[in-house]
Structures are given as structure tokens and as C-alpha cells.
Enzyme design. Structure first.
Site, PDB file in Angstrom:
ATOM      1  N   SER A 142       0.860  -1.181   0.000  1.00 25.58           N
ATOM      2  CA  SER A 142       0.000   0.000   0.000  1.00 25.58           C
ATOM      3  C   SER A 142       0.893   1.226   0.000  1.00 25.58           C
ATOM      4  CB  SER A 142      -0.895   0.024   1.247  1.00 25.58           C
ATOM      5  OG  SER A 142      -1.540   1.280   1.379  1.00 25.58           O
ATOM      6  N   TYR A 155      -1.860  -0.890  10.343  1.00 27.63           N
ATOM      7  CA  TYR A 155      -1.927  -1.117   8.895  1.00 27.63           C
ATOM      8  C   TYR A 155      -0.692  -0.566   8.201  1.00 27.63           C
ATOM      9  CZ  TYR A 155      -3.712  -1.013   4.112  1.00 27.63           C
ATOM     10  OH  TYR A 155      -3.861  -1.195   2.760  1.00 27.63           O
TER      11      TYR A 155
END
Length: 258
Positions: A142, A155
Site C-alpha cells: 500500500s 496497517y
């Protein structure tokens, strides 16, 4: 077709980005096993793969559990005979909260699925690839793995780790003609992103519409990323066209300003 009669595993392949990737690979000739934790969605994706005249298998699997990963890879090898492509896409969004409010359970679960899962699946597939002298691993990281991301610490840290794993694996297995790369999506249209937006809105005491405008406004293209565009990038990295590319992290972010 670019991947004619090759065999792939796509983790987290039942919906969203994973489903788009699995179907993109199948359209180019690959047989695909999709795994994840939602059996109904996995079965639907597998049916769509079979409708493309490819072998499509669905198998429930928690990628953070080594025994389940081993069973999933054994099933794939029994069905396909070999594995040419691994896409480590399985992941969870984790909590949206300041780190002082994140529990150890939430932290551990996010790291276990997003990072340890990619490690376990790569470890399982590599012996066969090394013996054959070829293979492709594509990790879905990501853009959060390249930025400070307030309220999303577990995350972000997991995705920083996936980028580090990608670069390290590429060096280790490069002599065996195995390419390992990462794709870094930005804010991507879909239900997962909507959940992040909604939870962030609560934490910031804003409306979901205001938070969405913040994400979109930070991109050059002023829109969310289309999951199909991420799938197209994965397809390129899984194909022979990328045989000289390894250890790279390719951003698909609609031009998100970091």
C-alpha cells in the site's frame, strides 16, 4: 495469452482487489486458486474463473496460520501440478484509532494477516519455484507503506514491512530467476475503503463525505483508484514482460501526493 496454462494463487481473492486480480490472471490463461476467509465470495470468484475456461478453485484459508497455508498449497499443487505465480493480497484494514487506543490484539491480528501471511505463503511456494528455476511473487502492499499515516499505525507498519519483505526476497531468490515485486495501491474504490473513510470520519469528528474529499483531493487525478487498474499492474508483473523487473514497489495511487 500471456499466462497460458500457468498456475497462480491469489490470497484474499474473493472480493475487491483480489477478485479483480484473479480474473485478470484467468483472462490471460492462468489457472487460479483463490483463498480467503469468506467461502461464499471465494466460490463466486472461482465460478467466474471457470466461466473463462480456466481451472478455478476456492479454498478457505487464514494465511496467518502456517498449517492452513501448507494445506492450501498442497491442494493447489495437487490440482495444478506446479505453481508459477503467487499474489499475496490477503489483508485486513485493522483499526482506525490513535495508537494509544489500539489494543495488542488488534495490532497482532493486523501484522499477522498482512505481513506474516505474505511471509508464510512466500515460504511455502518458493521451494517449487527454486527447483524449477522460475516464478513470480507479487505482494500487494500500500502507499501507506511509504508515508506517515495517522490513526492507521498497525496497517501502515504492516505495509512498510511488506515492502521490506519484497526487497529482501528479491535479493535472495533473484539467482533462481524468480522475480518479487510489490504493488502499492492508493485509496481504492470499494467497500474496504468506505469502511476506512467511515471510521476515520468518526475519529476526526467529520462527515464521511468530508473525509472522502480529503483522500480524493490529495490525488493528482482527483478520484479513487479503480481496482481493475491495480489488477492490470499485477498482471504485468506476473507476465514474462516483467522478467527484468524485481525488488520494485510500483505505486498505483491516482497520483497521491506524499
Amino acid at each position: 495469452m500471456k499466462l497460458n496454462n500457468q498456475a497462480a494463487i491469489v490470497t484474499g481473492g474473493g472480493h475487491g482487489i483480489g477478485r479483480a486480480i484473479a480474473l485478470a490472471l484467468a483472462r490471460e490463461g492462468a489457472h487460479v486458486l483463490v483463498c480467503g476467509r469468506n467461502e461464499e465470495r471465494l466460490d463466486q470468484t472461482a465460478r467466474e474463473i471457470r466461466a473463462l475456461d480456466r481451472q478455478g478453485l476456492a479454498m478457505p484459508c487464514d494465511v496467518s496460520q502456517e498449517d492452513q497455508v501448507a494445506a492450501m498449497f498442497e491442494a493447489a499443487l495437487c490440482a495444478f501440478g506446479q505453481l508459477n505465480i503467487l499474489v499475496n493480497n490477503a489483508g485486513i484494514v485493522g483499526p482506525t484509532a490513535p495508537i494509544t487506543s489500539v489494543s495488542k490484539t488488534e495490532w497482532d491480528e493486523t501484522i499477522a494477516i498482512n505481513l506474516t501471511g505474505a511471509f508464510l505463503c512466500s515460504k511455502a511456494v518458493l521451494p517449487g519455484m527454486i527447483a524449477r528455476g522460475s516464478g513470480k511473487i507479487v505482494n500487494i502492499a500500500s502507499v501507506a507503506g511509504r508515508m506517515a499515516y495517522a490513526l492507521r499505525a498497525p496497517y501502515a507498519v504492516s505495509k512498510w514491512g511488506v515492502i521490506g519483505l519484497t526487497r529482501t526476497l528479491a535479493q535472495e531468490v533473484g539467482p533462481h530467476n524468480i522475480q518479487v515485486n510489490a504493488v502499492l495501491p492508493g485509496p481504492t474504490a470499494g467497500e474496504r475503503m468506505q469502511r476506512v473513510i467511515d471510521e476515520r470520519a468518526v475519529e476526526m469528528q467529520l462527515s464521511s463525505e468530508e473525509v472522502e474529499k480529503q483522500y480524493v483531493g490529495a490525488t493528482a487525478l482527483k478520484r479513487m483508484v479503480d481496482p481493475e487498474h491495480i489488477a492490470a499492474t499485477v498482471l504485468f508483473l506476473a507476465s514474462p514482460e516483467s522478467d527484468s523487473i524485481t525488488g520494485q514497489s510500483v505505486e498505483v495511487t491516482a497520483g497521491l501526493a506524499l
